[in-house]
Design a protein around this motif. Sequence first.
Motif, short mmCIF file in Angstrom:
data_model
loop_
_atom_site.label_atom_id
_atom_site.label_comp_id
_atom_site.label_asym_id
_atom_site.label_seq_id
_atom_site.Cartn_x
_atom_site.Cartn_y
_atom_site.Cartn_z
N GLU A 128 5.19 8.32 -10.82
CA GLU A 128 4.39 9.51 -11.14
C GLU A 128 4.70 10.67 -10.19
N SER A 129 5.04 10.32 -8.93
CA SER A 129 5.34 11.36 -7.92
C SER A 129 6.06 10.70 -6.74
N PRO A 130 6.73 11.53 -5.91
CA PRO A 130 7.35 10.97 -4.70
C PRO A 130 6.31 10.28 -3.81
N GLU A 131 5.16 10.86 -3.68
CA GLU A 131 4.11 10.32 -2.80
C GLU A 131 3.66 8.93 -3.29
N ALA A 132 3.52 8.80 -4.61
CA ALA A 132 3.09 7.50 -5.16
C ALA A 132 4.11 6.43 -4.81
N PHE A 133 5.40 6.75 -4.98
CA PHE A 133 6.42 5.75 -4.67
C PHE A 133 6.44 5.44 -3.17
N GLN A 134 6.39 6.47 -2.34
CA GLN A 134 6.50 6.25 -0.89
C GLN A 134 5.33 5.41 -0.37
N ALA A 135 4.13 5.64 -0.91
CA ALA A 135 2.96 4.83 -0.51
C ALA A 135 3.17 3.38 -0.92
N ALA A 136 3.67 3.17 -2.14
CA ALA A 136 3.89 1.81 -2.65
C ALA A 136 4.96 1.10 -1.82
N ALA A 137 6.02 1.84 -1.46
CA ALA A 137 7.11 1.23 -0.68
C ALA A 137 6.61 0.83 0.71
N ARG A 138 5.77 1.66 1.30
CA ARG A 138 5.21 1.33 2.62
C ARG A 138 4.35 0.06 2.52
N ARG A 139 3.52 0.00 1.46
CA ARG A 139 2.66 -1.17 1.27
C ARG A 139 3.53 -2.42 1.08
N MET A 140 4.60 -2.30 0.29
CA MET A 140 5.46 -3.45 0.03
C MET A 140 6.08 -3.95 1.33
N GLN A 141 6.53 -3.01 2.16
CA GLN A 141 7.16 -3.39 3.42
C GLN A 141 6.18 -4.15 4.31
N ALA A 142 4.91 -3.76 4.24
CA ALA A 142 3.90 -4.40 5.09
C ALA A 142 3.46 -5.74 4.51
N GLU A 143 3.45 -5.88 3.19
CA GLU A 143 2.80 -7.05 2.59
C GLU A 143 3.75 -8.07 1.96
#
Lengths: 96, 96
Positions: B60-75
């Motif tokens: 949907e947006s760069p921000e949506a992807f970047q937040a998801a990628a950060r979460r994935m890296q953590a979890e």
Amino acid sequence: QPVTLINVFDVPQGALEPTIRFWEASRDFLARQPGYHSTRLHQAILPDARFQLINVAVWESPEAFQAAARRMQAELRVPPPPGLAFHAALYRVVRD
Amino acid sequence: QPVTLINVFDVPQGALEPTIRFWEASRDFLARQPGYHSTRLHQAILPDARFQLINVAVWESPEAFQAAARRMQAELRVPPPPGLAFHAALYRVVRD
């Protein structure tokens, strides 16, 4: 069966515009060839992306694309910018 | 404004299946994140292609992807296959 052509451009520093013009000349030629469906040139939104330009096109079949690519190589008189490297290959979607 | 994530995988010899399984685990995680639209994993139809796997996803947006990628890296607890390199970046279509 339709196939996806993905072309990953390794654009030398400062050669973005000439590479896009080279891409446009190739697209204009290829778009007139039998079996061409569509194409989309993607540009990275950030300058630190490893690959600044990636093209994703759809063709009716591998044979249709290969014939068009051979014709382009023989007929298109537009040289690529110096130092431009690209990795073009045919793909199929295996997961979504 | 929607953005296209393109991830170019540099798959070591013989690591295609483990890379697809790693991709599936990442896709299952990312597909549940806000702003995810769609994804398509492309596999080269010939073994001599420089890049055997390329993923093209829409967010949907760069921000949506970047937040998801950060979460994935953590979890996400699924490690990538040894030696796997990948070049993920956000793109916009500039020509078609």
